[in-house]
Design an enzyme around this catalytic site. Structure first.
Site, PDB file in Angstrom:
ATOM      1  N   GLY A 516       0.805  -1.207   0.000  1.00  0.00           N
ATOM      2  CA  GLY A 516       0.000   0.000   0.000  1.00  0.00           C
ATOM      3  C   GLY A 516       0.846   1.269   0.000  1.00  0.00           C
ATOM      4  N   PHE A 517       1.985   1.221   0.641  1.00  0.00           N
ATOM      5  CA  PHE A 517       2.715   2.463   0.809  1.00  0.00           C
ATOM      6  C   PHE A 517       4.156   2.386   0.332  1.00  0.00           C
ATOM      7  CE2 PHE A 517      -0.763   2.796   3.783  1.00  0.00           C
ATOM      8  CZ  PHE A 517      -1.250   4.048   3.433  1.00  0.00           C
ATOM      9  N   ILE A 519       7.444   0.007  -2.001  1.00  0.00           N
ATOM     10  CA  ILE A 519       7.908  -1.170  -2.725  1.00  0.00           C
ATOM     11  C   ILE A 519       8.467  -2.191  -1.735  1.00  0.00           C
ATOM     12  CG2 ILE A 519       9.595  -1.946  -4.434  1.00  0.00           C
ATOM     13  CD1 ILE A 519       9.321   0.827  -5.700  1.00  0.00           C
ATOM     14  N   LYS A 534      10.116  -3.526   3.254  1.00  0.00           N
ATOM     15  CA  LYS A 534       9.158  -2.599   2.640  1.00  0.00           C
ATOM     16  C   LYS A 534       9.740  -1.210   2.755  1.00  0.00           C
ATOM     17  CE  LYS A 534       4.265  -1.651   2.838  1.00  0.00           C
ATOM     18  NZ  LYS A 534       3.069  -2.138   3.513  1.00  0.00           N
ATOM     19  N   ASP A 631      -8.320  -3.405   4.221  1.00  0.00           N
ATOM     20  CA  ASP A 631      -7.894  -3.742   2.858  1.00  0.00           C
ATOM     21  C   ASP A 631      -7.580  -5.226   2.754  1.00  0.00           C
ATOM     22  OD1 ASP A 631      -7.393  -3.361   0.217  1.00  0.00           O
ATOM     23  OD2 ASP A 631      -5.422  -2.461   0.487  1.00  0.00           O
TER      24      ASP A 631
END
Ligand SMILES: *[C@@H]1O[C@H](CO)[C@@H](O)[C@H](O)[C@H]1NC(C)=O
Ligand SMILES: *[C@@H]1O[C@H](CO)[C@@H](O)[C@H](O)[C@H]1NC(C)=O
Ligand SMILES: *[C@@H]1O[C@H](CO)[C@@H](O)[C@H](O)[C@H]1NC(C)=O
Ligand SMILES: *[C@@H]1O[C@H](CO)[C@@H](O)[C@H](O)[C@H]1NC(C)=O
Ligand SMILES: *[C@@H]1O[C@H](CO)[C@@H](O)[C@H](O)[C@H]1NC(C)=O
Ligand SMILES: *[C@@H]1O[C@H](CO)[C@@H](O)[C@H](O)[C@H]1NC(C)=O
Ligand SMILES: *[C@@H]1O[C@H](CO)[C@@H](O)[C@H](O)[C@H]1NC(C)=O
Ligand SMILES: *[C@@H]1O[C@H](CO)[C@@H](O)[C@H](O)[C@H]1NC(C)=O
Ligand SMILES: *[C@@H]1O[C@H](CO)[C@@H](O)[C@H](O)[C@H]1NC(C)=O
Ligand SMILES: *[C@@H]1O[C@H](CO)[C@@H](O)[C@H](O)[C@H]1NC(C)=O
Ligand SMILES: *[C@@H]1O[C@H](CO)[C@@H](O)[C@H](O)[C@H]1NC(C)=O
Length: 830
Positions: A516-517, A519, A534, A631
């Site tokens: 979501g935020f 790579i 991440k 999500d």
């Protein structure tokens, strides 16, 4: 006053007057009429003017609406003078006024623009939705416009506020009921000459105030700061004071509307032709005017919501503890009323109190403000009036301070007058809280603390890289080594160089996904451990929030069906999270890949369904926090080496209190998995996760993606297709053919009773009404116990759709959706 008829609607009707043919144009001139059933349409075709009946009413009204959303009327002419059932006529009378009459043969004026004789005029419906009346020979000579007479809706470019030149006020008045557009007693006005402020009145009673404009935003609407999609103008001149909004992107229809239950909403028309709410007020108890009385502070994150300002104590302690805050608070100690005897205590992150009894000087400095306030004992507090570019301007309050609420961020500073001795005792009792005071939520404090320490350690360890690695035998160290508060879990810290080398300097080859935020990279630590890193995308404005959110949340969660956080690393503006590596990647890589679907046999699938259910149950109920993931989807279910599922990506998760539902302006999530109430209204609760879980379950069983669109039907509305798809599961169920839903690639044998039980649970989870859906606890029970009887599911959400044939291709949908994700705001201060 002239009418259509005096211009001789009927006598020379067939000679000089002619009706506009259907969709004839955007202009009405003096020789034309618009009959019921005919329309003026703005040049771009967006707005339509014509006669309509509200839902559940036979009365006819003249109104303006959007062609693509014709059940939401944006402006009504004859609000309190319905035409009954007669077919009305709109025309320009001999005096140049727009008039509505009950028919061609009846000259009674139902409604008129009400100007003195203007000679020859023409009316035009502009692309902004504004109906303007101008001189016939000079269209720049504006005589009258519908934008000056708002109904319950403010469109982009429309002004809200008083016009001192004409002595009129432009304000929103709610419809009396959804079937009756007559002005009700709910009114939204822009008030206050020095510092404009939106006030919502119900008759004489103030229901809600936005807080004064502080140069950046209304003091009580912190989320206003982060809108990218809207811009605002607030202007005070000799002639007028107004509030106006615009959209920064073209082709967006947006409105601010006051509905019949007294809720102001900022809405934008989505590509699915539904109005999505970005903001609404009053949205909680603390938005209601003066919930906590004089000198009380309202905070939705605490329970009870009311507290007293520091140095104050409840006026009626008994009522107060019975959670009736109306009595407010009184001073513990009287003011000294001398410059030496009194002082000011800084109260941070609040909505400024009611400015009804205050004075404003916009050119004064804060220091001048303070000394002036200190000189007069009636001055109980002061604050800066303009927070743009340093703080300037001065607001001084005389008397009671009412309607203060606390925000987590983007609130304002209030300087509260107290006896010096009281200030001493307050600051002595909580020395390190001197300025932070009570106005910071624990979450933010601990997040800041955590990041401060993480940052410090990254820095510290950068200078001692080799030492740390050799001494500790790994790239790890614990934040909690030092003064981390007891509540905070251990967050191992990774060294930036170690992470960089593990991921081969974040090489493209190591990319395994995009969360979501940011790579996600695969990495091999020096000790051989495989990790997923991440890396927060630096240009993502909301990323920081998402990152903090994720760290704070996930660090507290420990469950075998949740992905495990191994640590974090922060270096400068590089922000990274390190997770355990999941060799089998995510569920969607199996489920939606024709070549790999057969690898998931029924045992594995049911194990995944059960594991996700348990993980979700833990989030909703069994952890110390109540968390809504928001999500949940196949892409966020990771699989370990043994194909055990682990829920990941907490960037959008929310902690909530109790069983309540919450509303957000920033609907994040993935289409196809979002419950109707969340997608449409931003309302989310544990039941919206249950919905996503239901979709996921049906996907796991059918091996097909919800919202998947066959090539040949790419023009079909995605949502409609979702509806059809789920409807397919539903129809099969109704016809007792549900096993046909089963993935044709599923290796046999499969225990059919178990499969149909799973399908039934899935259908129970996607029911349209949140209350009908089972809680995760029941879901786990239903899945686990083969002998329990299951209720019959009702229709799934999105089953019926207003306009299933709205055409958009799937890619356009996705783009506009992600654009929404980026542009809409995060709701602060739950
Ligand atoms: C009114 O509009 C019609 C159609 O647009 C046009 O033919 C006519 O000349 C106009 N009349 C006047 C007086 O402007
Ligand atoms: C609104 O739009 C729908 C579908 O486009 C149409 O069926 C309906 O007649 C319209 N209603 C009005 C009042 O124009
Ligand atoms: C004209 O309309 C008004 C209001 O609808 C009604 O009261 C009146 O009776 C009508 N007059 C005629 C002549 O139809
Ligand atoms: C427009 O017409 C009016 C009379 O109807 C006249 O007084 C005025 O001067 C005209 N304006 C222009 C710009 O022609
Ligand atoms: C909003 O921004 C657009 C584009 O920059 C501009 O045209 C418009 O005037 C602005 N509206 C307001 C109300 O500030
Ligand atoms: C007004 O809006 C609020 C917030 O979306 C909603 O809960 C309420 O039902 C609406 N009222 C009506 C009458 O539509
Ligand atoms: C302002 O002062 C008036 C008169 O003293 C009082 O009635 C009113 O309640 C005050 N308003 C607020 C918000 O304190
Ligand atoms: C506002 O403050 C400035 C600077 O102190 C002062 O000159 C001015 O007179 C004040 N205005 C009013 C209306 O009090
Ligand atoms: C203090 O302020 C109040 C309210 O503005 C005013 O009525 C009063 O005269 C002031 N007192 C002094 C001593 O300036
Ligand atoms: C607020 O402060 C900014 C920067 O100091 C200034 O540009 C702006 O004009 C001020 N606003 C008002 C209303 O004085
Ligand atoms: C201030 O609040 C107290 C307690 O509610 C009330 O008695 C008093 O009248 C208020 N004063 C003003 C000026 O509103």
């Amino acid at each position: 006053m002239g009418r259509c008829a005096t211009f001789s609607c009927w006598s020379i009707l067939f000679v000089t007057l002619f009706s506009l043919s259907h969709g004839a144009g955007d202009t009405l001139n003096q020789s034309q009429i618009i009959e019921d059933g005919q329309f003026l349409i703005s040049t771009s075709g967006g707005f339509v003017l014509g006669f309509f009946s509200p839902a559940n009413s036979g009365n006819r009204y003249l109104g303006i609406w959007l062609k693509s959303s014709n059940d939401t009327v944006l402006w009504v002419a004859n609000r309190d003078k319905p035409l009954g059932h007669s077919a009305g006529v709109l025309c320009i009378d001999a005096g140049g006024n727009l008039v509505v009459t009950p028919g061609k043969a009846n000259d009674t004026t139902i409604w008129s623009s009400g100007l003195p004789n203007q000679g020859s005029t023409a009316a035009r419906l502009l692309d902004s939705g504004n109906l303007v009346l101008t001189s016939a020979n000079d269209s720049s000579n504006l005589l009258w416009q519908s934008f000056d007479h708002p109904s319950d809706t403010l469109l982009a470019g429309m002004k809200l506020g008083p016009d001192y030149k004409t002595g009129t006020d432009r304000f929103l008045t709610a419809w009396r009921s959804p079937a009756d557009p007559a002005p009700g007693n709910l009114v939204l006005k822009l008030s206050g000459r020095e510092l404009p402020e939106l006030l919502l009145w119900e008759g004489q009673r103030l229901k809600y105030r936005s807080g004064p404009w502080n140069g950046l935003r209304f003091s009580g609407i912190p989320e206003m700061k982060s809108y990218d999609m809207f811009n605002f103008t607030i202007k005070t001149t000799q002639d007028e004071m107004y509030y106006e909004f615009g959209t920064t992107k073209p082709n967006i229809y947006a409105r601010l509307a006051l509905n019949t239950s007294g809720v102001v909403q900022r809405l934008a028309l989505s590509n699915w032709l539904s109005w999505n709410a970005f903001w609404s007020a009053p949205k909680d108890l603390c938005d209601d005017y003066a919930t906590c009385g004089p000198y009380g502070v309202c905070d939705v994150n605490s329970s009870p919501v009311c507290d007293c300002l520091p140095g104050f104590t409840p006026t009626y302690p008994n009522e107060w503890y019975m959670r009736d805050g109306n009595g407010g608070c009184v001073r513990k100690k009287k003011l000294e009323c001398t410059a030496r005897g009194d002082g000011f205590l800084l109260v941070q992150q609040v909505k400024l109190p009611d400015t009804a009894n205050s004075t404003v000087n916009i050119s004064m400095s804060l220091a001048e403000c303070r000394s002036l306030c200190l000189q007069n004992c009636s001055c109980t507090a002061y604050a800066s009036a303009n927070v743009t570019g340093g703080r300037s301007g001065c607001i001084m309050w005389w008397g009671n301070l009412t309607d203060i609420r606390k925000f987590v961020s983007n609130g304002q500073d209030l300087y509260l007058r107290l006896p010096a001795s009281e200030i001493d005792s307050i600051t002595r009792n909580s020395p390190e809280r001197r300025t932070v005071a009570i106005f910071f939520s624990i979450a933010v404090v601990s997040a800041l603390l955590l990041f401060g320490l993480c940052g410090y350690y990254c820095f510290w360890r950068k200078r001692k890289v080799t030492k740390v690695i050799t001494v500790e035998g790994g790239a790890r160290r614990f934040c909690s080594d030092t003064s981390m508060s007891r509540e905070d879990p251990d967050i191992p810290l990774f060294n930036f160089e170690a992470i960089a080398s593990a991921t081969k300097d974040f090489s493209r080859d190591n990319i395994i996904g995009e969360g979501g935020f940011g790579i996600v990279y695969k990495g091999n630590l020096e000790d051989g451990q495989e990790v997923a890193v991440k890396r927060l995308s630096l240009h993502c404005v909301h990323g920081v929030d998402g990152f903090k959110n994720e760290v704070v949340l996930i660090a507290r969660l420990q469950h075998r069906n949740l992905v495990r956080l191994l640590g974090c690393c922060i270096r400068g503006d590089e922000w990274m999270l390190v997770f355990e590596y999941m060799p089998n990647k995510s569920l969607d890589a199996f489920l939606f890949d024709d070549g790999r679907r057969h690898l998931l046999d029924w045992r594995k699938r049911s194990n995944i369904i059960m594991g996700v259910a348990r993980g979700l149950l833990y989030l909703h109920q069994d952890s110390r926090l109540r968390i809504i993931h928001r999500d949940l989807k196949a892409g966020n279910i990771l699989l370990d080496a043994d194909m055990n599922p682990k829920i990941s990506d907490f960037g959008t998760a929310r902690i909530i209190g109790g069983d309540q539902m919450e509303v957000t302006m920033r609907v994040v999530g993935t289409r196809g998995y979002m419950s109707p109430e969340y997608a449409m209204d931003g309302v989310f609760s544990t039941k919206s996760d249950v919905f996503s879980f239901g979709v996921l379950t049906l996907e796991i069983i059918s091996g097909r993606k919800n919202g998947w669109i066959p090539q040949t039907r790419s023009k079909l509305n995605l949502l409609a297709y979702v509806g059809i798809k789920r409807c397919m599961a539903w129809n099969l169920w109704k016809e007792d053919r549900c096993l046909e839903l089963l993935d044709d690639k599923l290796p046999c044998p499969c225990p059919f009773s178990e499969v149909s039980r799973c399908i039934q649970v899935g259908l129970l989870c996607v029911q349209g009404f949140p209350d009908d859906r089972p809680a995760m606890q029941q879901v786990v029970l239903m899945l686990g116990n083969e002998n329990s009887t299951l209720p019959h599911p009702k229709e799934p959400g999105f089953f019926s759709l207003r306009d299933p044939m709205a055409v958009e291709s799937s890619t356009q949908h996705r783009q506009s959706w992600s654009a929404n994700n980026l542009t809409v705001t995060k709701l602060e201060g739950r």
